[in-house]
Write an enzyme that holds these catalytic residues in place. Structure first.
Site, PDB file in Angstrom:
ATOM      1  N   THR A 120       0.819  -1.191   0.057  1.00  0.00           N
ATOM      2  CA  THR A 120       0.096   0.242   0.085  1.00  0.00           C
ATOM      3  C   THR A 120       0.943   1.460   0.189  1.00  0.00           C
ATOM      4  O   THR A 120       1.951   1.167   0.558  1.00  0.00           O
ATOM      5  CB  THR A 120      -1.003   0.034   1.173  1.00  0.00           C
ATOM      6  OG1 THR A 120      -1.524   1.072   1.439  1.00  0.00           O
ATOM      7  CG2 THR A 120      -0.096  -0.446   2.528  1.00  0.00           C
ATOM      8  N   ASP A 121       0.334   2.244  -0.481  1.00  0.00           N
ATOM      9  CA  ASP A 121       0.792   3.791  -0.367  1.00  0.00           C
ATOM     10  C   ASP A 121       1.052   4.137   1.102  1.00  0.00           C
ATOM     11  O   ASP A 121       1.719   5.133   1.347  1.00  0.00           O
ATOM     12  CB  ASP A 121       0.339   4.683  -1.202  1.00  0.00           C
ATOM     13  CG  ASP A 121      -1.106   4.946  -0.831  1.00  0.00           C
ATOM     14  OD1 ASP A 121      -1.674   4.113  -0.025  1.00  0.00           O
ATOM     15  OD2 ASP A 121      -1.806   5.868  -1.408  1.00  0.00           O
ATOM     16  N   GLU A 122       0.381   3.497   2.038  1.00  0.00           N
ATOM     17  CA  GLU A 122       0.260   4.020   3.477  1.00  0.00           C
ATOM     18  C   GLU A 122       1.546   3.820   4.089  1.00  0.00           C
ATOM     19  O   GLU A 122       1.782   4.378   5.168  1.00  0.00           O
ATOM     20  CB  GLU A 122      -0.868   3.434   4.057  1.00  0.00           C
ATOM     21  CG  GLU A 122      -2.161   3.649   3.308  1.00  0.00           C
ATOM     22  CD  GLU A 122      -3.391   3.507   4.501  1.00  0.00           C
ATOM     23  OE1 GLU A 122      -3.178   3.393   5.538  1.00  0.00           O
ATOM     24  OE2 GLU A 122      -4.317   3.397   3.931  1.00  0.00           O
ATOM     25  N   TYR A 147      -1.832  -0.498  11.140  1.00  0.00           N
ATOM     26  CA  TYR A 147      -2.199  -1.068   9.937  1.00  0.00           C
ATOM     27  C   TYR A 147      -0.853  -0.894   8.912  1.00  0.00           C
ATOM     28  O   TYR A 147      -0.152  -1.670   8.517  1.00  0.00           O
ATOM     29  CB  TYR A 147      -3.468  -0.931   9.062  1.00  0.00           C
ATOM     30  CG  TYR A 147      -3.343  -1.235   7.614  1.00  0.00           C
ATOM     31  CD1 TYR A 147      -3.183  -2.547   7.074  1.00  0.00           C
ATOM     32  CD2 TYR A 147      -3.194  -0.235   6.680  1.00  0.00           C
ATOM     33  CE1 TYR A 147      -3.291  -2.851   6.078  1.00  0.00           C
ATOM     34  CE2 TYR A 147      -3.441  -0.435   5.607  1.00  0.00           C
ATOM     35  CZ  TYR A 147      -3.175  -1.639   4.808  1.00  0.00           C
ATOM     36  OH  TYR A 147      -3.311  -2.200   3.545  1.00  0.00           O
ATOM     37  N   LYS A 151       2.098  -3.154   7.440  1.00  0.00           N
ATOM     38  CA  LYS A 151       2.637  -3.394   5.929  1.00  0.00           C
ATOM     39  C   LYS A 151       3.811  -3.032   5.864  1.00  0.00           C
ATOM     40  O   LYS A 151       4.601  -3.564   4.700  1.00  0.00           O
ATOM     41  CB  LYS A 151       1.424  -2.718   5.246  1.00  0.00           C
ATOM     42  CG  LYS A 151       0.135  -3.143   5.168  1.00  0.00           C
ATOM     43  CD  LYS A 151      -0.251  -4.610   4.414  1.00  0.00           C
ATOM     44  CE  LYS A 151       0.153  -4.572   3.062  1.00  0.00           C
ATOM     45  NZ  LYS A 151       0.092  -5.882   2.492  1.00  0.00           N
TER      46      LYS A 151
HETATM   47  P1  NAD Z   1      -9.321  -7.645   2.282  1.00  0.00           P
HETATM   48  O1  NAD Z   1      -9.370  -7.218   3.668  1.00  0.00           O
HETATM   49  O2  NAD Z   1     -10.510  -7.183   1.829  1.00  0.00           O
HETATM   50  O3  NAD Z   1      -9.096  -8.813   2.249  1.00  0.00           O
HETATM   51  C1  NAD Z   1      -8.121  -9.599   2.911  1.00  0.00           C
HETATM   52  C2  NAD Z   1      -8.263 -11.188   2.538  1.00  0.00           C
HETATM   53  O4  NAD Z   1      -7.207 -11.783   3.356  1.00  0.00           O
HETATM   54  C3  NAD Z   1      -9.579 -11.663   3.250  1.00  0.00           C
HETATM   55  O5  NAD Z   1     -10.212 -12.678   2.280  1.00  0.00           O
HETATM   56  C4  NAD Z   1      -8.823 -12.408   4.388  1.00  0.00           C
HETATM   57  O6  NAD Z   1      -9.763 -13.704   4.709  1.00  0.00           O
HETATM   58  C5  NAD Z   1      -7.500 -12.845   4.146  1.00  0.00           C
HETATM   59  N1  NAD Z   1      -6.606 -13.002   5.345  1.00  0.00           N
HETATM   60  C6  NAD Z   1      -6.688 -12.285   6.346  1.00  0.00           C
HETATM   61  N2  NAD Z   1      -5.662 -12.736   7.365  1.00  0.00           N
HETATM   62  C7  NAD Z   1      -5.286 -13.957   6.821  1.00  0.00           C
HETATM   63  C8  NAD Z   1      -4.328 -15.018   7.193  1.00  0.00           C
HETATM   64  N3  NAD Z   1      -3.851 -14.687   8.451  1.00  0.00           N
HETATM   65  N4  NAD Z   1      -4.211 -15.903   6.356  1.00  0.00           N
HETATM   66  C9  NAD Z   1      -4.749 -16.159   5.355  1.00  0.00           C
HETATM   67  N5  NAD Z   1      -5.656 -15.300   4.690  1.00  0.00           N
HETATM   68  C10 NAD Z   1      -5.960 -14.252   5.377  1.00  0.00           C
HETATM   69  O7  NAD Z   1      -8.456  -6.699   1.859  1.00  0.00           O
HETATM   70  P2  NAD Z   1      -8.080  -6.066   0.254  1.00  0.00           P
HETATM   71  O8  NAD Z   1      -8.534  -4.709   0.462  1.00  0.00           O
HETATM   72  O9  NAD Z   1      -8.532  -6.947  -0.580  1.00  0.00           O
HETATM   73  O10 NAD Z   1      -6.545  -5.792   0.425  1.00  0.00           O
HETATM   74  C11 NAD Z   1      -5.707  -6.808  -0.232  1.00  0.00           C
HETATM   75  C12 NAD Z   1      -4.412  -6.513  -0.168  1.00  0.00           C
HETATM   76  O11 NAD Z   1      -4.137  -5.274  -0.898  1.00  0.00           O
HETATM   77  C13 NAD Z   1      -3.694  -6.205   1.126  1.00  0.00           C
HETATM   78  O12 NAD Z   1      -2.428  -6.526   1.308  1.00  0.00           O
HETATM   79  C14 NAD Z   1      -3.809  -4.689   1.327  1.00  0.00           C
HETATM   80  O13 NAD Z   1      -2.791  -4.246   2.404  1.00  0.00           O
HETATM   81  C15 NAD Z   1      -3.546  -4.273  -0.047  1.00  0.00           C
HETATM   82  N6  NAD Z   1      -3.792  -3.103  -0.518  1.00  0.00           N
HETATM   83  C16 NAD Z   1      -5.235  -2.571  -0.358  1.00  0.00           C
HETATM   84  C17 NAD Z   1      -5.507  -1.342  -0.856  1.00  0.00           C
HETATM   85  C18 NAD Z   1      -7.110  -1.007  -0.818  1.00  0.00           C
HETATM   86  O14 NAD Z   1      -7.388   0.065  -1.217  1.00  0.00           O
HETATM   87  N7  NAD Z   1      -8.059  -1.857  -0.486  1.00  0.00           N
HETATM   88  C19 NAD Z   1      -4.886  -0.472  -1.548  1.00  0.00           C
HETATM   89  C20 NAD Z   1      -3.579  -1.006  -1.528  1.00  0.00           C
HETATM   90  C21 NAD Z   1      -2.981  -2.057  -1.093  1.00  0.00           C
HETATM   91  O1  TDX Z   2     -17.139   6.028   7.153  1.00  0.00           O
HETATM   92  C1  TDX Z   2     -15.956   6.290   6.969  1.00  0.00           C
HETATM   93  N1  TDX Z   2     -15.968   7.771   6.570  1.00  0.00           N
HETATM   94  C2  TDX Z   2     -14.675   8.384   6.438  1.00  0.00           C
HETATM   95  O2  TDX Z   2     -14.496   9.774   6.149  1.00  0.00           O
HETATM   96  C3  TDX Z   2     -14.938   5.524   6.515  1.00  0.00           C
HETATM   97  C4  TDX Z   2     -14.990   4.196   6.805  1.00  0.00           C
HETATM   98  C5  TDX Z   2     -13.575   6.321   6.243  1.00  0.00           C
HETATM   99  N2  TDX Z   2     -13.437   7.600   6.028  1.00  0.00           N
HETATM  100  C6  TDX Z   2     -12.497   8.283   5.606  1.00  0.00           C
HETATM  101  C7  TDX Z   2     -11.129   7.740   6.111  1.00  0.00           C
HETATM  102  C8  TDX Z   2     -10.124   7.937   4.990  1.00  0.00           C
HETATM  103  O3  TDX Z   2      -9.440   9.025   4.889  1.00  0.00           O
HETATM  104  O4  TDX Z   2     -12.466   8.022   4.151  1.00  0.00           O
HETATM  105  C9  TDX Z   2     -10.785   7.824   3.643  1.00  0.00           C
HETATM  106  C10 TDX Z   2     -10.761   6.195   3.112  1.00  0.00           C
HETATM  107  O5  TDX Z   2     -10.854   5.373   4.325  1.00  0.00           O
HETATM  108  P1  TDX Z   2     -10.813   3.801   4.137  1.00  0.00           P
HETATM  109  O6  TDX Z   2     -11.588   3.232   3.310  1.00  0.00           O
HETATM  110  O7  TDX Z   2     -10.905   3.070   5.745  1.00  0.00           O
HETATM  111  O8  TDX Z   2      -9.234   3.797   3.628  1.00  0.00           O
HETATM  112  P2  TDX Z   2      -7.952   4.203   4.150  1.00  0.00           P
HETATM  113  O9  TDX Z   2      -7.758   4.211   5.642  1.00  0.00           O
HETATM  114  O10 TDX Z   2      -7.594   5.176   3.106  1.00  0.00           O
HETATM  115  O11 TDX Z   2      -7.110   2.847   3.526  1.00  0.00           O
HETATM  116  C11 TDX Z   2      -7.389   2.149   2.379  1.00  0.00           C
HETATM  117  O12 TDX Z   2      -6.343   2.393   1.304  1.00  0.00           O
HETATM  118  C12 TDX Z   2      -5.119   1.842   1.543  1.00  0.00           C
HETATM  119  C13 TDX Z   2      -7.572   0.534   2.413  1.00  0.00           C
HETATM  120  O13 TDX Z   2      -8.483   0.448   3.530  1.00  0.00           O
HETATM  121  C14 TDX Z   2      -5.996  -0.020   2.920  1.00  0.00           C
HETATM  122  O14 TDX Z   2      -6.086  -1.434   2.934  1.00  0.00           O
HETATM  123  C15 TDX Z   2      -5.095   0.582   1.630  1.00  0.00           C
HETATM  124  O15 TDX Z   2      -3.988   0.037   2.117  1.00  0.00           O
END
Ligand code: NAD
Ligand code: TDX
Length: 331
Positions: A120-122, A147, A151
Site C-alpha cells: 500500500t501507499d500508506e 495497519y 504493512k
Molecule cells: P480484504 O480485507 O478485503 O481481504 C483480505 C483477505 O485476506 C480476506 O479474504 C481474509 O480472509 C484474508 N486473510 C486475512 N488474514 C489472513 C491470514 N492470516 N491467512 C490467510 N488469509 C487471511 O483486503 P483487500 O482490500 O482486498 O487488500 C488486499 C491487499 O491489498 C492487502 O495486502 C492490502 O494491504 C493491499 N492494498 C489494499 C488497498 C485497498 O485500497 N483496499 C490498497 C493498496 C494495497
Molecule cells: O465511514 C467512513 N468515513 C470516512 O470519512 C470511513 C470508513 C472512512 N472515512 C475516511 C477515512 C479515510 O480518509 O475515508 C478515507 C478512506 O477510508 P478507508 O476506506 O478506511 O481507507 P484508508 O484508511 O485510506 O485505507 C485504504 O487504502 C489503503 C485501505 O483500507 C487500505 O487497505 C489500503 O492500504
C-alpha cells in the site's frame, strides 16, 4: 503457470482471480485464505470450480510450505487491511501482516519460488494538502497507523529476503482501490450501502483528507504487468491520478444516487488520520508500459454504485454488525 493467491476471498484478491480467469485462462489457481470476517466465499462464486480454495492461515508454516512448493508464483494479497480495526485491536495485524508474510517468504526461499507482495501507499505516511511532491519508489517509509506500520514491516522483510537471500520477489505499493466486492466497512461501499439502507453517509471530521482512487481492475492489470515484465527485486508504485477529498466523494455518491449533496453526518475523526496520499506512477508507466483504463472517477464510481445496488444479497447480511461496530466508536 500455477499461481498461489493468498487472500483470494477478499476484495482485491477476488477481483484479481476474476481478472485472471478473463485474461489469462491458461493459469491454474490455488487460493489460500483464512476466511476471516473479510473473506467471502460468495466473492469467488463466479469462478466456480476453475479454482481450488484452501481454507487456512498464512502463518501456518506446514500448510504454506506444501502449497508454495506446489506452485510457480505466489501472489500475496492476504492481510488485515482496515485502519480503524488496527486502532481498535492491533495484534491480528502483527500476526497476519508481519508473521504471515515472513512465513510465506521462508517457504518461497526454500523452494526458489517467484513472490509478488501486494502493498500500500500508506507505508510512506502522508503528505500536506499543498505539497507538490507525490509518493514514488524512493520515498522514505514513515507509516502512521498500526495497519500501515505492519504493512511497512512486511515490505521491509521482502526487501531483506531479496537482498540477503536473492529471493526473486517484487513489491507494488498501490493507492486506495474501489470497485465490486469491497467490504462495506471501507469508505466508499459504506456510504453507498448507507444510502441504499436509508442511512445518512458518515464523514470523518471535516472531510478534507485526500485519497488517490484507482479502480481495482486497474490495480490488478498493473500487478499482471509486474508479473509479466518486471525485473526480480524491482518495486513499483501503482496509481491512476485519482486524487479526491472525502467530502467531495460523499457529495458525488449522493448526487449519483439522487440525494441532496448535504445529506450526510460529520462523525468522530480517526486518531492519527493521514491527511493526503498521492502517487507518482511514472515508473510503472514508462518501464512496463502500464496505463489505467478507468480514467474517469465519476464513471467508475457510478458502475460501483450499480454493482452494490444489484448485489444486495452480497452485502446486506453484514450491514447491521458493521454499523453497530462503528456506532460504538462514535463513527
Ligand atoms: P480484504 O480485507 O478485503 O481481504 C483480505 C483477505 O485476506 C480476506 O479474504 C481474509 O480472509 C484474508 N486473510 C486475512 N488474514 C489472513 C491470514 N492470516 N491467512 C490467510 N488469509 C487471511 O483486503 P483487500 O482490500 O482486498 O487488500 C488486499 C491487499 O491489498 C492487502 O495486502 C492490502 O494491504 C493491499 N492494498 C489494499 C488497498 C485497498 O485500497 N483496499 C490498497 C493498496 C494495497
Ligand atoms: O465511514 C467512513 N468515513 C470516512 O470519512 C470511513 C470508513 C472512512 N472515512 C475516511 C477515512 C479515510 O480518509 O475515508 C478515507 C478512506 O477510508 P478507508 O476506506 O478506511 O481507507 P484508508 O484508511 O485510506 O485505507 C485504504 O487504502 C489503503 C485501505 O483500507 C487500505 O487497505 C489500503 O492500504
Amino acid at each position: 503457470m500455477h499461481l498461489l493467491i493468498t487472500g483470494g476471498a477478499g476484495f482485491i484478491g477476488s477481483n484479481f482471480i476474476h481478472y485472471t480467469l478473463r485474461h489469462r485462462p491458461e493459469c491454474r489457481i490455488t487460493v489460500l485464505d483464512a476466511m476471516t470476517y473479510a473473506g467471502n466465499k460468495a466473492s469467488l462464486a463466479p469462478a466456480g470450480d476453475r479454482i481450488e480454495l484452501v481454507v487456512g492461515r498464512i502463518e501456518d508454516a506446514n500448510l504454506v510450505d506444501r502449497l508454495v512448493q506446489a506452485c510457480d508464483i505466489v501472489v500475496h494479497f492476504a492481510a488485515e487491511s482496515h485502519n480503524d480495526n488496527s486502532i481498535a485491536n492491533p495484534l491480528p495485524f502483527v500476526t497476519t501482516n508481519v508473521v504471515g508474510t515472513f512465513t510465506l517468504l521462508e517457504a518461497a526461499r526454500r523452494h526458489g519460488r517467484r513472490f509478488h507482495h501486494v502493498s500500500t501507499d500508506e507505508v510512506f505516511g502522508d503528505l500536506e494538502l499543498d505539497d507538490p511532491e507525490k509518493f514514488r519508489e524512493t520515498t522514505p517509509y514513515n507509516p502512521s497507523s498500526p495497519y500501515s506500520a505492519t504493512k511497512a514491516g512486511s515490505d521491509l522483510l521482502v526487501k531483506a529476503w531479496v537482498r540477503t537471500f536473492g529471493l526473486n520477489a517484487t513489491i507494488s505499493n498501490c493507492s486506495n482501490n474501489y470497485g465490486p466486492y469491497q467490504h462495506i466497512e471501507k469508505f466508499i461501499p459504506r456510504q453507498i450501502t448507507n444510502v441504499l439502507s436509508g442511512l445518512r453517509p458518515k464523514l470523518y471530521g471535516a472531510g478534507a483528507n485526500v485519497r488517490d482512487w484507482i479502480h481495482v481492475d486497474d490495480h490488478n492489470s498493473a500487478v499482471w504487468a509486474i508479473l509479466d515484465r518486471a525485473r526480480p527485486g524491482s518495486y513499483y508504485m501503482i496509481g491512476a491520478d485519482g486524487e479526491q477529498n472525502n467530502k467531495a466523494v460523499i457529495e458525488l455518491i449522493l448526487e449519483l444516487m439522487g440525494k441532496p449533496r448535504d445529506w450526510y453526518d460529520h462523525v468522530n475523526d480517526r486518531p492519527g488520520h493521514d491527511l493526503r496520499y498521492a502517487i507518482d506512477s511514472a515508473k510503472i508507466r514508462s518501464e512496463l508500459g502500464w496505463t489505467p483504463r478507468y480514467t474517469t472517477f465519476h464513471d467508475g464510481l457510478a458502475a460501483t454504485i450499480a454493482w452494490y445496488r444489484d448485489h444486495a444479497d452480497w452485502w446486506q447480511p453484514l450491514k447491521k454488525a458493521v454499523e453497530a461496530r462503528y456506532a460504538k466508536q462514535g463513527q
